[in-house]
Design an enzyme around this catalytic site. Structure first.
Site, PDB file in Angstrom:
ATOM      1  N   ASN A   6      37.846   3.306 -21.839  1.00 56.65           N
ATOM      2  CA  ASN A   6      38.727   2.148 -21.698  1.00 56.65           C
ATOM      3  C   ASN A   6      38.671   1.326 -22.992  1.00 56.65           C
ATOM      4  O   ASN A   6      37.624   0.785 -23.343  1.00 56.65           O
ATOM      5  CB  ASN A   6      38.262   1.311 -20.506  1.00 56.65           C
ATOM      6  CG  ASN A   6      39.111   0.079 -20.279  1.00 56.65           C
ATOM      7  OD1 ASN A   6      40.148  -0.107 -20.917  1.00 56.65           O
ATOM      8  ND2 ASN A   6      38.673  -0.772 -19.370  1.00 56.65           N
ATOM      9  N   LEU A   7      39.796   1.249 -23.678  1.00 56.35           N
ATOM     10  CA  LEU A   7      39.813   0.512 -24.951  1.00 56.35           C
ATOM     11  C   LEU A   7      39.976  -0.990 -24.760  1.00 56.35           C
ATOM     12  O   LEU A   7      39.872  -1.746 -25.734  1.00 56.35           O
ATOM     13  CB  LEU A   7      40.958   1.042 -25.840  1.00 56.35           C
ATOM     14  CG  LEU A   7      40.898   2.532 -26.185  1.00 56.35           C
ATOM     15  CD1 LEU A   7      42.004   2.872 -27.184  1.00 56.35           C
ATOM     16  CD2 LEU A   7      39.536   2.920 -26.727  1.00 56.35           C
ATOM     17  N   HIS A  85      40.128  -3.188 -11.996  1.00 59.39           N
ATOM     18  CA  HIS A  85      38.970  -3.316 -12.883  1.00 59.39           C
ATOM     19  C   HIS A  85      38.388  -4.717 -12.730  1.00 59.39           C
ATOM     20  O   HIS A  85      39.088  -5.670 -12.399  1.00 59.39           O
ATOM     21  CB  HIS A  85      39.391  -3.073 -14.333  1.00 59.39           C
ATOM     22  CG  HIS A  85      38.249  -2.993 -15.286  1.00 59.39           C
ATOM     23  ND1 HIS A  85      37.656  -4.115 -15.831  1.00 59.39           N
ATOM     24  CD2 HIS A  85      37.567  -1.929 -15.791  1.00 59.39           C
ATOM     25  CE1 HIS A  85      36.680  -3.749 -16.634  1.00 59.39           C
ATOM     26  NE2 HIS A  85      36.596  -2.440 -16.625  1.00 59.39           N
ATOM     27  N   GLU A 133      31.138  -0.470 -10.649  1.00 58.09           N
ATOM     28  CA  GLU A 133      30.882  -1.202 -11.889  1.00 58.09           C
ATOM     29  C   GLU A 133      30.340  -2.595 -11.579  1.00 58.09           C
ATOM     30  O   GLU A 133      31.120  -3.537 -11.439  1.00 58.09           O
ATOM     31  CB  GLU A 133      32.170  -1.357 -12.693  1.00 58.09           C
ATOM     32  CG  GLU A 133      32.741  -0.092 -13.278  1.00 58.09           C
ATOM     33  CD  GLU A 133      33.860  -0.413 -14.264  1.00 58.09           C
ATOM     34  OE1 GLU A 133      33.766   0.032 -15.410  1.00 58.09           O
ATOM     35  OE2 GLU A 133      34.813  -1.115 -13.882  1.00 58.09           O
ATOM     36  N   GLY A 173      27.995  -0.357 -18.851  1.00 56.06           N
ATOM     37  CA  GLY A 173      26.848  -0.167 -19.720  1.00 56.06           C
ATOM     38  C   GLY A 173      26.601   1.259 -20.174  1.00 56.06           C
ATOM     39  O   GLY A 173      25.622   1.515 -20.879  1.00 56.06           O
ATOM     40  N   SER A 195      32.944  -0.238 -24.663  1.00 56.79           N
ATOM     41  CA  SER A 195      32.431  -0.668 -25.961  1.00 56.79           C
ATOM     42  C   SER A 195      31.627   0.420 -26.672  1.00 56.79           C
ATOM     43  O   SER A 195      31.602   0.467 -27.902  1.00 56.79           O
ATOM     44  CB  SER A 195      31.580  -1.932 -25.811  1.00 56.79           C
ATOM     45  OG  SER A 195      30.511  -1.726 -24.907  1.00 56.79           O
TER      46      SER A 195
END
Length: 214
Positions: A6-7, A85, A133, A173, A195
């Site tokens: 996921n950008l 999300h 998540e 994470g 990330s």
């Protein structure tokens, strides 16, 4: 194992990441997809990488300013979409509507949830997959698979109790091959991460490290 990158709205080059993901997927045989901003879906899909939207709404055509419709997302080349999300929460009725809209457009669906109880509720809506998540771990350096493996195991069990065909992904994470390996050992069939690749100095190297144990 499925790896979905996921950008978000990170200041990365989506084409660079997409090309790296395409090449690493081809070399490793691991399924890898990239989820860019809506405006970049067509450009990312043109690289040949599996492409997912970050969000679609529950509504169809009409007076819905600012909506992301499922059909144009599919027409742009996306194969699937994230829904709900942690950074784009929806009401339960709208999650259901978004899943139905994605189905009409031929998009695969992954509904995100915070904990196993929510995973069970999400699985009941009939998506292709769900992703657990915990919000406190998103964007951090510690993966949910390491910080609280019980959440992943309980999420897998919660989804199976409702519908065994719904796959369970592990998010928050994830940043290393060891995290990916651990997620698989806990019963997850895919991972979501952002990330660890989008903010990496070398996205290709980051992806190669992720798939190395697989």
């Amino acid at each position: 194992m499925f790896i979905l990158v996921n950008l978000k709205a990170y200041p990365c080059d989506p084409i660079e990441v997409a090309a790296a993901a395409r090449d690493v997927a081809a070399a490793s045989g691991v399924r890898i997809a990239v989820s860019p901003q809506a405006a970049d879906i067509a450009r990312v899909a043109d690289t040949g990488v599996e492409t997912w939207a970050q969000h679609v709404g529950p509504n169809g055509v009409g007076s819905h300013t600012g909506s992301t419709l499922a059909e144009p997302v599919a027409d742009a080349g996306a194969a699937g979409t994230l829904i709900n999300h942690s950074e784009r929460r929806l009401r339960l009725a709208d999650i259901d509507g978004a899943v139905r809209a994605a189905e009409r457009a031929g998009l695969a669906t992954c509904v995100c949830a915070n904990n196993p109880a929510q995973i069970g509720a999400a699985a009941a809506l009939g998506p292709d997959s769900v992703a657990v998540e915990p919000p406190e771990l998103i964007g951090g350096d510690v993966s949910v698979a390491t910080a609280d493996p019980g959440i992943v195991e309980d999420a897998v069990a919660a989804a199976a109790d409702v519908d065994e065909s719904v796959e369970v992904y592990c998010g928050a994470g994830i940043s290393s091959g060891a995290d990916v390996e651990t997620a698989g050992e806990l019963g997850a069939s895919g991972i979501l991460l952002a990330s660890g690749v989008a903010k990496a100095d070398d996205p290709r190297a980051a992806l190669e490290a992720l798939v190395e144990p697989l």
